[in-house]
Enzyme design. Structure first.
Site, PDB file in Angstrom:
ATOM      1  N   LYS A  53      10.204  43.182  23.271  1.00 13.36           N
ATOM      2  CA  LYS A  53       9.103  44.115  22.979  1.00 13.36           C
ATOM      3  C   LYS A  53       9.241  44.716  21.588  1.00 13.36           C
ATOM      4  O   LYS A  53      10.343  45.044  21.163  1.00 13.36           O
ATOM      5  CB  LYS A  53       9.149  45.228  24.042  1.00 13.36           C
ATOM      6  CG  LYS A  53       7.948  46.123  24.073  1.00 13.36           C
ATOM      7  CD  LYS A  53       8.237  47.379  24.894  1.00 13.36           C
ATOM      8  CE  LYS A  53       9.219  48.278  24.198  1.00 13.36           C
ATOM      9  NZ  LYS A  53       9.378  49.604  24.751  1.00 13.36           N
ATOM     10  N   LYS A  91       9.944  50.920  18.122  1.00  9.72           N
ATOM     11  CA  LYS A  91      10.046  51.732  16.902  1.00  9.72           C
ATOM     12  C   LYS A  91      11.489  52.029  16.532  1.00  9.72           C
ATOM     13  O   LYS A  91      11.759  52.516  15.453  1.00  9.72           O
ATOM     14  CB  LYS A  91       9.215  53.011  17.004  1.00  9.72           C
ATOM     15  CG  LYS A  91       9.559  53.954  18.141  1.00  9.72           C
ATOM     16  CD  LYS A  91       8.750  55.236  18.008  1.00  9.72           C
ATOM     17  CE  LYS A  91       7.944  55.589  19.225  1.00  9.72           C
ATOM     18  NZ  LYS A  91       8.719  55.883  20.434  1.00  9.72           N
ATOM     19  N   LYS A 104      18.400  50.523  27.661  1.00  8.63           N
ATOM     20  CA  LYS A 104      18.850  51.439  26.604  1.00  8.63           C
ATOM     21  C   LYS A 104      20.343  51.700  26.702  1.00  8.63           C
ATOM     22  O   LYS A 104      21.041  51.770  25.696  1.00  8.63           O
ATOM     23  CB  LYS A 104      18.085  52.767  26.682  1.00  8.63           C
ATOM     24  CG  LYS A 104      16.659  52.669  26.154  1.00  8.63           C
ATOM     25  CD  LYS A 104      16.050  54.043  25.989  1.00  8.63           C
ATOM     26  CE  LYS A 104      14.600  53.928  25.514  1.00  8.63           C
ATOM     27  NZ  LYS A 104      13.915  55.217  25.499  1.00  8.63           N
TER      28      LYS A 104
HETATM   29  P1  TYM Z   1       7.347  55.531  23.660  1.00  5.86           P
HETATM   30  O1  TYM Z   1       7.483  56.623  22.667  1.00  5.86           O
HETATM   31  O2  TYM Z   1       8.422  54.519  23.773  1.00  5.86           O
HETATM   32  O3  TYM Z   1       5.996  54.759  23.433  1.00  5.86           O
HETATM   33  C1  TYM Z   1       4.783  55.448  23.349  1.00  5.86           C
HETATM   34  C2  TYM Z   1       3.663  54.640  23.959  1.00  5.86           C
HETATM   35  O4  TYM Z   1       3.535  53.384  23.293  1.00  5.86           O
HETATM   36  C3  TYM Z   1       3.585  52.325  24.249  1.00  5.86           C
HETATM   37  N1  TYM Z   1       4.292  51.197  23.628  1.00  5.86           N
HETATM   38  C4  TYM Z   1       3.800  49.950  23.547  1.00  5.86           C
HETATM   39  N2  TYM Z   1       2.632  49.418  23.963  1.00  5.86           N
HETATM   40  C5  TYM Z   1       2.421  48.100  23.710  1.00  5.86           C
HETATM   41  N3  TYM Z   1       3.335  47.315  23.080  1.00  5.86           N
HETATM   42  C6  TYM Z   1       4.516  47.811  22.646  1.00  5.86           C
HETATM   43  N4  TYM Z   1       5.399  47.039  22.023  1.00  5.86           N
HETATM   44  C7  TYM Z   1       4.784  49.190  22.878  1.00  5.86           C
HETATM   45  N5  TYM Z   1       5.833  49.998  22.574  1.00  5.86           N
HETATM   46  C8  TYM Z   1       5.505  51.220  23.057  1.00  5.86           C
HETATM   47  C9  TYM Z   1       4.368  52.895  25.411  1.00  5.86           C
HETATM   48  O5  TYM Z   1       4.079  52.192  26.607  1.00  5.86           O
HETATM   49  C10 TYM Z   1       3.881  54.320  25.442  1.00  5.86           C
HETATM   50  O6  TYM Z   1       2.650  54.412  26.115  1.00  5.86           O
HETATM   51  N6  TYM Z   1       8.388  57.484  28.089  1.00  5.86           N
HETATM   52  C11 TYM Z   1       7.366  57.380  27.098  1.00  5.86           C
HETATM   53  C12 TYM Z   1       6.917  58.714  26.515  1.00  5.86           C
HETATM   54  C13 TYM Z   1       6.503  59.734  27.519  1.00  5.86           C
HETATM   55  C14 TYM Z   1       5.298  59.739  28.265  1.00  5.86           C
HETATM   56  C15 TYM Z   1       5.323  60.945  29.029  1.00  5.86           C
HETATM   57  C16 TYM Z   1       4.233  58.853  28.361  1.00  5.86           C
HETATM   58  C17 TYM Z   1       7.173  60.860  27.833  1.00  5.86           C
HETATM   59  N7  TYM Z   1       6.475  61.595  28.750  1.00  5.86           N
HETATM   60  C18 TYM Z   1       4.293  61.262  29.901  1.00  5.86           C
HETATM   61  C19 TYM Z   1       3.207  59.177  29.239  1.00  5.86           C
HETATM   62  C20 TYM Z   1       3.249  60.365  29.997  1.00  5.86           C
HETATM   63  C21 TYM Z   1       7.900  56.561  25.954  1.00  5.86           C
HETATM   64  O7  TYM Z   1       9.052  56.372  25.794  1.00  5.86           O
HETATM   65  O8  TYM Z   1       7.002  56.162  25.096  1.00  5.86           O
END
Ligand code: TYM
Length: 340
Positions: A199, A202, A116
């Site tokens: 990957k 969003k 990032k």
């Molecule tokens: P974030 O918002 O980037 O993504 C949310 C969830 O979606 C999954 N994900 C994917 N899975 C498969 N293929 C993809 N291309 C893909 N893109 C995203 C992510 O693995 C995630 O599960 N740091 C986390 C948010 C967070 C969190 C937490 C998660 C904050 N606190 C506590 C679990 C527990 C994040 O950026 O997710």
């Protein structure tokens, strides 16, 4: 099983863009499947979203949108706790306490930070982006979560959370449960349709990159039919980078149909890439249709949604504050004398 004997899970999604089929397959789909078995806490992690600049009006709208998508995807607010991270101030408090325990070296190793940060101008990168995993650790540890259902990209953050919890437990005595990462067998890493070596995200700006959960059927068709493939004409799962496009389409199909890899390959025996793409369009649209219908019913019901989030915050606060009180006491912070 009674509520109290159930194991707990916590997870969250950032309201930092339009949710993709990657978010659905890596996270939401498994959350829905787990809601009967576990005591679940699912938050919209708005404090994580502000580690990069956000437009305030859009952030508020996206926070509601993501909460509505949780419900539209099948989470039952009567069974699970749905809340907004910033509504429970214990997250920011525990994050600070853990920040004071987190070695810089651990943070500097985080690959997601490096990725990032590489996309931003050096002088605009916030220290919040570096500390992001510590806030995530606080989210998880406050609820004494046994398991964290996430996509593959969050693996390193979970290891960091466990390391931090262990460090705290070692210094102050057993306090935190060490959470296990819970990654789906298929769909843990959905790749970009325009570039199957990166990957699906969003926050990507291009039109041909992702399937978004709120895309129209014709938009889904357009982006899938345009997906990058290869010229080998072979429909099978593969780790070879040149074949990543087909592997990705097969993975999307397999995850949405719940078939095995063998069954998926058998379904496309003797067929061409055009057939595979058409089938992917069909299963994606069949999944999105009921989700979008439910979404449109709730997104304008502000009272309904805000009520769920208020109840969720109340319930989350009880659990989070209990852990935070114990942590504060253990590290020597003076209590107010008022019970909260
Ligand atoms: P974030 O918002 O980037 O993504 C949310 C969830 O979606 C999954 N994900 C994917 N899975 C498969 N293929 C993809 N291309 C893909 N893109 C995203 C992510 O693995 C995630 O599960 N740091 C986390 C948010 C967070 C969190 C937490 C998660 C904050 N606190 C506590 C679990 C527990 C994040 O950026 O997710």
């Amino acid at each position: 099983m009674t509520e109290n004997s159930k194991k707990r899970v916590l997870s969250g999604i950032q309201p930092s863009g339009n949710l993709t089929i990657g978010n659905y397959l890596g996270a939401l789909k498994q959350w829905v499947a787990e809601q009967e078995t576990y005591e679940c806490y699912f938050c919209v992690v708005d404090l994580h979203a502000i580690t990069v600049p956000q437009d305030p009006v859009k952030l508020r709208a996206k926070t509601r949108e993501v909460a509505a998508l949780y419900i539209a995807a099948g989470l039952d607010p009567d069974k699970v706790t749905i809340f907004v991270q910033s509504h429970v101030s214990a997250h920011a408090e525990l994050a600070w306490i853990l920040t004071c325990l987190a070695p810089m070296g651990w943070l500097n190793r985080m690959t997601q930070f490096k990725d990032k940060a590489a996309k931003q101008q050096q002088d605009t990168i916030s220290s919040g982006l570096l500390n992001y995993p510590t806030l995530m650790a606080a989210d998880i540890l406050l609820y004494q979560a046994h398991a964290v259902p996430v996509g593959d990209d969050q693996r390193q953050h979970l290891e960091y959370t466990r390391d931090l919890a262990q460090r705290f437990n070692h210094m102050y005595g057993d306090t935190f449960i060490l959470p296990e990462v819970m990654i789906p067998k298929a769909g843990a890493r959905i790749m970009g349709l325009d570039n199957p070596l990166s990957k699906m995200s969003k926050s990507e700006a291009t039109d041909s990159h992702a399937i978004y959960l709120l895309d129209t059927p014709s938009k889904v068709k357009k982006v899938v039919m345009r997906a990058v493939t290869d010229s080998l004409g072979q429909i099978s799962f593969s780790d070879i980078p040149d074949r990543a496009g087909i592997n990705n389409l097969l993975t999307i199909y397999q995850s949405l149909t719940q078939l095995s890899q063998e069954q998926t390959e058998a379904r496309f025996a003797g067929k061409g890439y055009g057939d595979l793409k058409k089938s992917v369009v069909e299963v994606v649209n069949a999944t999105l249709e009921p989700l979008q219908r439910r979404y449109s019913e709730i997104i304008d019901e502000e009272k309904y949604l805000d009520g769920i989030l208020a109840r969720g915050a109340d319930k989350a606060q009880q659990m989070a504050n209990r852990t935070l009180r114990e942590v504060k006491e253990k590290i020597g912070l003076l209590p107010t004398g008022l019970s909260s």
